[in-house]
Design a protein around this motif. Structure first.
Motif, PDB file in Angstrom:
ATOM      1  N   SER A 176      37.360  80.608  56.713  1.00 12.30           N
ATOM      2  CA  SER A 176      35.978  80.194  56.476  1.00 12.30           C
ATOM      3  C   SER A 176      35.093  80.536  57.671  1.00 12.30           C
ATOM      4  CB  SER A 176      35.916  78.681  56.245  1.00 12.30           C
ATOM      5  OG  SER A 176      36.660  78.298  55.117  1.00 12.30           O
ATOM      6  N   LEU A 177      33.827  80.746  57.371  1.00 13.91           N
ATOM      7  CA  LEU A 177      32.785  80.871  58.384  1.00 13.91           C
ATOM      8  C   LEU A 177      31.564  80.113  57.907  1.00 13.91           C
ATOM      9  CD1 LEU A 177      32.901  84.652  59.435  1.00 13.91           C
ATOM     10  CD2 LEU A 177      33.538  82.703  60.844  1.00 13.91           C
ATOM     11  N   ARG A 178      30.771  79.672  58.879  1.00 13.41           N
ATOM     12  CA  ARG A 178      29.543  78.932  58.563  1.00 13.41           C
ATOM     13  C   ARG A 178      28.387  79.626  59.243  1.00 13.41           C
ATOM     14  NH1 ARG A 178      28.416  73.533  57.059  1.00 13.41           N
ATOM     15  NH2 ARG A 178      26.513  72.651  57.930  1.00 13.41           N
ATOM     16  N   LEU A 179      27.487  80.167  58.431  1.00  7.57           N
ATOM     17  CA  LEU A 179      26.303  80.837  58.956  1.00  7.57           C
ATOM     18  C   LEU A 179      25.135  79.860  59.010  1.00  7.57           C
ATOM     19  CD1 LEU A 179      26.395  84.248  57.048  1.00  7.57           C
ATOM     20  CD2 LEU A 179      27.604  83.566  59.130  1.00  7.57           C
ATOM     21  N   SER A 180      24.331  79.978  60.043  1.00  9.92           N
ATOM     22  CA  SER A 180      23.127  79.175  60.163  1.00  9.92           C
ATOM     23  C   SER A 180      21.929  80.083  60.360  1.00  9.92           C
ATOM     24  CB  SER A 180      23.228  78.216  61.354  1.00  9.92           C
ATOM     25  OG  SER A 180      24.213  77.254  61.161  1.00  9.92           O
ATOM     26  N   CYS A 181      20.779  79.588  59.947  1.00 10.03           N
ATOM     27  CA  CYS A 181      19.527  80.325  60.124  1.00 10.03           C
ATOM     28  C   CYS A 181      18.485  79.335  60.634  1.00 10.03           C
ATOM     29  CB  CYS A 181      19.090  80.948  58.814  1.00 10.03           C
ATOM     30  SG  CYS A 181      17.477  81.763  58.871  1.00 10.03           S
ATOM     31  N   ALA A 182      18.067  79.516  61.859  1.00 14.78           N
ATOM     32  CA  ALA A 182      17.042  78.665  62.452  1.00 14.78           C
ATOM     33  C   ALA A 182      15.676  79.294  62.234  1.00 14.78           C
ATOM     34  CB  ALA A 182      17.303  78.493  63.944  1.00 14.78           C
ATOM     35  N   THR A 183      14.733  78.498  61.772  1.00 17.13           N
ATOM     36  CA  THR A 183      13.409  79.029  61.467  1.00 17.13           C
ATOM     37  C   THR A 183      12.350  78.369  62.333  1.00 17.13           C
ATOM     38  OG1 THR A 183      12.830  77.425  59.760  1.00 17.13           O
ATOM     39  CG2 THR A 183      14.152  79.314  59.080  1.00 17.13           C
ATOM     40  N   SER A 184      11.273  79.103  62.549  1.00 14.32           N
ATOM     41  CA  SER A 184      10.133  78.575  63.293  1.00 14.32           C
ATOM     42  C   SER A 184       8.881  79.333  62.891  1.00 14.32           C
ATOM     43  CB  SER A 184      10.364  78.706  64.803  1.00 14.32           C
ATOM     44  OG  SER A 184      10.497  80.060  65.172  1.00 14.32           O
ATOM     45  N   GLY A 185       7.740  78.720  63.125  1.00 15.64           N
ATOM     46  CA  GLY A 185       6.474  79.391  62.910  1.00 15.64           C
ATOM     47  C   GLY A 185       5.858  79.218  61.538  1.00 15.64           C
ATOM     48  N   ARG A 186       6.564  78.575  60.618  1.00 15.40           N
ATOM     49  CA  ARG A 186       6.029  78.349  59.276  1.00 15.40           C
ATOM     50  C   ARG A 186       6.686  77.097  58.742  1.00 15.40           C
ATOM     51  NH1 ARG A 186       6.736  81.468  53.672  1.00 15.40           N
ATOM     52  NH2 ARG A 186       4.608  81.464  52.894  1.00 15.40           N
ATOM     53  N   THR A 187       5.965  76.340  57.917  1.00 21.23           N
ATOM     54  CA  THR A 187       6.503  75.093  57.399  1.00 21.23           C
ATOM     55  C   THR A 187       7.744  75.366  56.563  1.00 21.23           C
ATOM     56  OG1 THR A 187       4.281  74.149  57.326  1.00 21.23           O
ATOM     57  CG2 THR A 187       5.998  73.040  56.059  1.00 21.23           C
TER      58      THR A 187
END
Length: 124
Positions: free
Chosen positions: A17-28
């Motif tokens: 297994s792997l767990r991908l993350s996506c961090a966002t900024s600059g927009r709601t």
């Protein structure tokens, strides 16, 4: 400026297994549906999974149903893709993306912001 930054990729053996993350900024983050796409070497980019703005609706590509799970933490502005039972054919560059709407969608043209991608390699 909107930024999407993926992390969590790497090398895994088949069945792991792997767990991908996506961090966002600059927009709601909470106002928009999000998705994951992938592109393997020599192949076109393909849809993997999408989730509604509130996390209540999801779409999956047939080849990941039952193995991958998309989720989001709106308090942390983070999108997650949990990938289980990985196969060699899951090897690809995985991208997170943000749509222009609230509901999940498989259409690439509905996504207006993209990350740079994180590499997932599955091999024994």
């Amino acid at each position: 400026q909107v930024q999407l930054v993926e992390s969590g990729g790497g090398l895994a053996q088949p069945g792991e297994s792997l767990r991908l993350s996506c961090a966002t900024s600059g927009r709601t983050f909470t106002g928009y549906a999000m998705g994951w796409f992938r592109q393997a070497p020599g192949k076109e980019q393909e849809f993997v999974a999408s989730i509604s703005w509130g996390g209540f609706s999801t779409y999956y590509a047939d080849f990941v149903k039952g193995r991958f799970a998309i989720s989001r933490d709106n308090a942390k502005n983070t999108l997650v893709l949990q990938m289980n039972s990985l196969k060699p054919e899951d090897t690809a560059l995985y991208y997170c993306a943000m749509t222009r709407g609230q509901e999940p969608t498989i259409r690439r043209d509905d996504y207006i912001y993209w990350g740079q991608g994180t590499q997932v390699s599955v091999s024994s």
